[in-house]
Design a protein around this motif. Structure first.
Motif, PDB file in Angstrom:
ATOM      1  N   SER A  36       0.754  -1.185  -0.062  1.00 52.09           N
ATOM      2  CA  SER A  36       0.190  -0.060   0.033  1.00 52.09           C
ATOM      3  C   SER A  36       0.874   1.398  -0.029  1.00 52.09           C
ATOM      4  CB  SER A  36      -0.887   0.102   1.261  1.00 52.09           C
ATOM      5  OG  SER A  36      -0.099   0.089   2.267  1.00 52.09           O
ATOM      6  N   GLY A  37       2.137   1.090   0.161  1.00 53.14           N
ATOM      7  CA  GLY A  37       2.884   2.508   0.628  1.00 53.14           C
ATOM      8  C   GLY A  37       2.793   3.085   1.703  1.00 53.14           C
ATOM      9  N   VAL A  38       1.723   2.644   2.347  1.00 52.49           N
ATOM     10  CA  VAL A  38       1.410   3.141   3.852  1.00 52.49           C
ATOM     11  C   VAL A  38       1.470   1.986   4.869  1.00 52.49           C
ATOM     12  CG1 VAL A  38       0.532   5.432   3.152  1.00 52.49           C
ATOM     13  CG2 VAL A  38      -1.144   3.355   3.475  1.00 52.49           C
ATOM     14  N   SER A  39       1.471   2.295   6.114  1.00 55.38           N
ATOM     15  CA  SER A  39       1.361   1.296   7.162  1.00 55.38           C
ATOM     16  C   SER A  39       0.453   1.899   8.069  1.00 55.38           C
ATOM     17  CB  SER A  39       2.702   0.751   7.720  1.00 55.38           C
ATOM     18  OG  SER A  39       3.279   1.786   8.137  1.00 55.38           O
ATOM     19  N   GLY A  40      -0.072   0.755   8.997  1.00 54.40           N
ATOM     20  CA  GLY A  40      -0.980   1.093  10.181  1.00 54.40           C
ATOM     21  C   GLY A  40      -2.437   1.066   9.916  1.00 54.40           C
ATOM     22  N   ALA A  41      -3.134   1.544  10.909  1.00 59.55           N
ATOM     23  CA  ALA A  41      -4.738   1.562  10.770  1.00 59.55           C
ATOM     24  C   ALA A  41      -5.244   2.240   9.792  1.00 59.55           C
ATOM     25  CB  ALA A  41      -5.185   1.904  12.254  1.00 59.55           C
ATOM     26  N   ILE A  42      -6.288   1.597   9.182  1.00 61.57           N
ATOM     27  CA  ILE A  42      -7.080   2.162   8.064  1.00 61.57           C
ATOM     28  C   ILE A  42      -8.003   3.126   8.690  1.00 61.57           C
ATOM     29  CG2 ILE A  42      -8.561   1.951   6.084  1.00 61.57           C
ATOM     30  CD1 ILE A  42      -7.479  -0.987   5.939  1.00 61.57           C
ATOM     31  N   THR A  43      -8.105   4.519   8.074  1.00 62.47           N
ATOM     32  CA  THR A  43      -8.925   5.534   8.639  1.00 62.47           C
ATOM     33  C   THR A  43     -10.227   5.325   7.365  1.00 62.47           C
ATOM     34  OG1 THR A  43      -7.320   6.763   9.250  1.00 62.47           O
ATOM     35  CG2 THR A  43      -9.390   7.841   8.848  1.00 62.47           C
ATOM     36  N   VAL A  44     -11.242   4.809   8.107  1.00 62.98           N
ATOM     37  CA  VAL A  44     -12.616   4.559   7.241  1.00 62.98           C
ATOM     38  C   VAL A  44     -13.256   5.724   7.093  1.00 62.98           C
ATOM     39  CG1 VAL A  44     -14.573   3.142   6.911  1.00 62.98           C
ATOM     40  CG2 VAL A  44     -12.391   1.882   7.617  1.00 62.98           C
ATOM     41  N   ILE A  45     -13.493   6.347   5.830  1.00 59.51           N
ATOM     42  CA  ILE A  45     -14.271   7.400   5.730  1.00 59.51           C
ATOM     43  C   ILE A  45     -15.707   6.974   5.017  1.00 59.51           C
ATOM     44  CG2 ILE A  45     -14.755   9.623   4.926  1.00 59.51           C
ATOM     45  CD1 ILE A  45     -12.085   9.405   6.803  1.00 59.51           C
ATOM     46  N   SER A  46     -16.799   7.313   5.725  1.00 54.34           N
ATOM     47  CA  SER A  46     -18.117   7.171   5.400  1.00 54.34           C
ATOM     48  C   SER A  46     -19.122   8.093   5.301  1.00 54.34           C
ATOM     49  CB  SER A  46     -18.695   5.879   6.056  1.00 54.34           C
ATOM     50  OG  SER A  46     -20.091   5.449   5.345  1.00 54.34           O
ATOM     51  N   ARG A  47     -20.128   8.180   4.251  1.00 54.66           N
ATOM     52  CA  ARG A  47     -21.157   9.187   4.347  1.00 54.66           C
ATOM     53  C   ARG A  47     -22.081   8.988   5.471  1.00 54.66           C
ATOM     54  NH1 ARG A  47     -22.081  12.304  -0.176  1.00 54.66           N
ATOM     55  NH2 ARG A  47     -23.526  13.298   1.479  1.00 54.66           N
ATOM     56  N   GLU A  48     -23.032  10.053   5.753  1.00 54.92           N
ATOM     57  CA  GLU A  48     -23.858  10.030   6.695  1.00 54.92           C
ATOM     58  C   GLU A  48     -25.152   9.152   6.593  1.00 54.92           C
ATOM     59  OE1 GLU A  48     -25.357  13.020   4.236  1.00 54.92           O
ATOM     60  OE2 GLU A  48     -23.555  12.400   4.564  1.00 54.92           O
ATOM     61  N   ASP A  49     -25.848   8.885   7.399  1.00 53.52           N
ATOM     62  CA  ASP A  49     -27.201   8.267   7.326  1.00 53.52           C
ATOM     63  C   ASP A  49     -27.998   9.185   6.516  1.00 53.52           C
ATOM     64  OD1 ASP A  49     -26.305   5.890   8.705  1.00 53.52           O
ATOM     65  OD2 ASP A  49     -27.132   6.903  10.565  1.00 53.52           O
ATOM     66  N   GLY A  50     -28.663   8.548   5.522  1.00 50.19           N
ATOM     67  CA  GLY A  50     -29.843   9.387   4.827  1.00 50.19           C
ATOM     68  C   GLY A  50     -28.936   9.638   3.464  1.00 50.19           C
ATOM     69  N   SER A  51     -27.474   9.737   3.285  1.00 49.58           N
ATOM     70  CA  SER A  51     -26.912   9.871   2.144  1.00 49.58           C
ATOM     71  C   SER A  51     -27.348   8.575   1.082  1.00 49.58           C
ATOM     72  CB  SER A  51     -25.657   9.878   2.291  1.00 49.58           C
ATOM     73  OG  SER A  51     -24.825   9.641   1.168  1.00 49.58           O
ATOM     74  N   GLY A  52     -27.618   9.319  -0.086  1.00 54.59           N
ATOM     75  CA  GLY A  52     -27.910   8.188  -1.120  1.00 54.59           C
ATOM     76  C   GLY A  52     -26.573   7.685  -1.697  1.00 54.59           C
ATOM     77  N   THR A  53     -25.536   8.315  -1.593  1.00 54.14           N
ATOM     78  CA  THR A  53     -24.306   7.455  -1.875  1.00 54.14           C
ATOM     79  C   THR A  53     -23.917   6.326  -0.985  1.00 54.14           C
ATOM     80  OG1 THR A  53     -23.405   9.844  -2.746  1.00 54.14           O
ATOM     81  CG2 THR A  53     -21.827   7.878  -2.525  1.00 54.14           C
ATOM     82  N   ARG A  54     -24.256   6.770   0.273  1.00 52.24           N
ATOM     83  CA  ARG A  54     -23.911   5.620   1.224  1.00 52.24           C
ATOM     84  C   ARG A  54     -24.794   4.500   0.984  1.00 52.24           C
ATOM     85  NH1 ARG A  54     -23.016   6.173   7.800  1.00 52.24           N
ATOM     86  NH2 ARG A  54     -23.535   3.970   8.387  1.00 52.24           N
ATOM     87  N   GLY A  55     -26.157   4.935   0.864  1.00 58.71           N
ATOM     88  CA  GLY A  55     -27.392   3.837   0.527  1.00 58.71           C
ATOM     89  C   GLY A  55     -26.648   2.844  -0.645  1.00 58.71           C
ATOM     90  N   ALA A  56     -26.315   3.425  -1.538  1.00 57.60           N
ATOM     91  CA  ALA A  56     -26.087   2.662  -2.780  1.00 57.60           C
ATOM     92  C   ALA A  56     -24.776   1.929  -2.397  1.00 57.60           C
ATOM     93  CB  ALA A  56     -25.579   3.646  -4.090  1.00 57.60           C
ATOM     94  N   PHE A  57     -23.948   2.383  -1.983  1.00 54.44           N
ATOM     95  CA  PHE A  57     -22.364   1.864  -1.610  1.00 54.44           C
ATOM     96  C   PHE A  57     -22.577   0.661  -0.765  1.00 54.44           C
ATOM     97  CE2 PHE A  57     -18.823   1.404   1.114  1.00 54.44           C
ATOM     98  CZ  PHE A  57     -17.713   1.138   0.373  1.00 54.44           C
ATOM     99  N   ILE A  58     -23.427   0.631   0.380  1.00 55.95           N
ATOM    100  CA  ILE A  58     -23.451  -0.394   1.279  1.00 55.95           C
ATOM    101  C   ILE A  58     -24.262  -1.483   0.670  1.00 55.95           C
ATOM    102  CG2 ILE A  58     -23.292   1.338   3.194  1.00 55.95           C
ATOM    103  CD1 ILE A  58     -26.197   0.892   3.654  1.00 55.95           C
ATOM    104  N   GLU A  59     -25.163  -1.046  -0.161  1.00 54.06           N
ATOM    105  CA  GLU A  59     -25.920  -2.211  -0.867  1.00 54.06           C
ATOM    106  C   GLU A  59     -25.216  -3.150  -1.881  1.00 54.06           C
ATOM    107  OE1 GLU A  59     -30.080  -2.477  -3.699  1.00 54.06           O
ATOM    108  OE2 GLU A  59     -29.626  -0.777  -2.826  1.00 54.06           O
TER     109      GLU A  59
END
Length: 297
Positions: A36-59
């Motif tokens: 990965s060129g980086v090491s350590g814990a992954i910082t996971v960025i997600s959208r908020e509840d109600g976001s259509g992008t989040r809804g489509a992504f998780i589905e």
């Protein structure tokens, strides 16, 4: 004197040996993080509840699962950092070498890097061909049949000129054979509101429409897909925007129309040398099963 020189030489040799060990350790660490060129814990960025992008992504990724009684459960890790807009996701990933996020393909810029998903690049052509699986529609919705400015504006969006605005802004047209637009001259003011993913192209559509019908005034309000649909249902918005399919309870009250197709780009920091992730790996990251970049060997 000879004894002093001998001791000095011995000390220098020991120092060199220790330095060599240090170089070896550094090389091993770099090798361990070479994926990965980086090491350590992954910082996971997600959208908020109600976001259509989040809804489509998780589905689409399987982060959302159905229970035995048919209830949908979002299994996004509780450790995820929540971003309430596309721009916030971009800024967060661009400023953190260990971050991963997801955004509308049309919003992708060179401050971040989109990874391949199951071998397919996040491109318009791949979305059109069905090779890139993370894609969803951009929908607008009205309560009942639209009239006046709302009706005229929707006609523009679906016209040859409106669909050209869609493609010019890196989204995918839903009608390549659309006819040219002729405004009915409607006047007045309406509000359009909802998804922050749809909002950038909607802003361009409004600008283009007002150039052919200066009698119309359209107020654009950006929030999320659920707010867009709620606003359309309660009359706050003449037109609501959603970057996902309508939910059953929304579809029961609203008339929806697809205006564009968009991919969802999975993005990492440019310093991250990972170029590809599988759908299973993406799911594992977002449910919290994979938490370190070193685990993506």
């Amino acid at each position: 004197m000879k004894k002093s020189v001998s001791m000095l030489l011995a000390a220098l040799m020991l120092t060199g040996a220790l330095a060599g060990c240090g170089s070896s350790a550094s090389g091993t660490q770099a090798e361990d993080g070479a994926d990965s060129g980086v090491s350590g814990a992954i910082t996971v960025i997600s959208r908020e509840d109600g976001s259509g992008t989040r809804g489509a992504f998780i589905e689409l990724t399987g982060v959302e699962e159905k229970t035995a009684d048919g209830k949908k459960v979002d299994n996004t890790t509780a450790d995820a950092e929540i971003a309430n807009k596309t721009d916030v996701v971009l800024t967060s990933v661009a400023g953190n070498e260990k971050a991963i996020g997801y955004i509308s393909l049309g919003a992708l810029n060179d401050t971040v890097k989109a990874v391949k998903v199951d071998g397919a690049e996040a491109t318009v052509d791949n979305v059109k061909a069905g090779a890139y699986k993370l894609s969803r529609p951009f929908n607008i919705a009205t309560k009942g049949e639209p009239t006046g400015v709302a009706k005229d504006f929707i006609s523009f969006i679906l016209s040859k000129e409106g669909q050209a605005v869609v493609t010019d802004n890196k989204y995918i047209a839903v009608n390549d054979a659309a006819e040219s637009f002729v405004s009915d001259g409607s006047s007045g003011q309406i509000a359009v509101g909802g998804s922050s993913s749809v909002s950038p192209v909607m802003e361009k559509l409004i600008e283009a429409y007002k150039s052919v019908n200066p009698n119309a005034s359209i107020d654009l309000q950006t929030s999320d897909s659920t707010s867009g649909m709620t606003g359309a249902m309660d009359g706050t918005f003449a037109i609501g925007m959603a970057s996902r399919e309508l939910k059953d309870e929304e579809a029961a009250q609203l008339t929806s129309t697809a205006i564009a197709l968009d991919g969802i780009a999975v993005i990492v920091n440019p310093a991250n040398t990972i170029d590809e992730l599988s759908m299973d790996q993406i799911k594992s990251i977002y449910v919290g099963d994979i938490t370190d970049w070193g685990d993506l060997a």
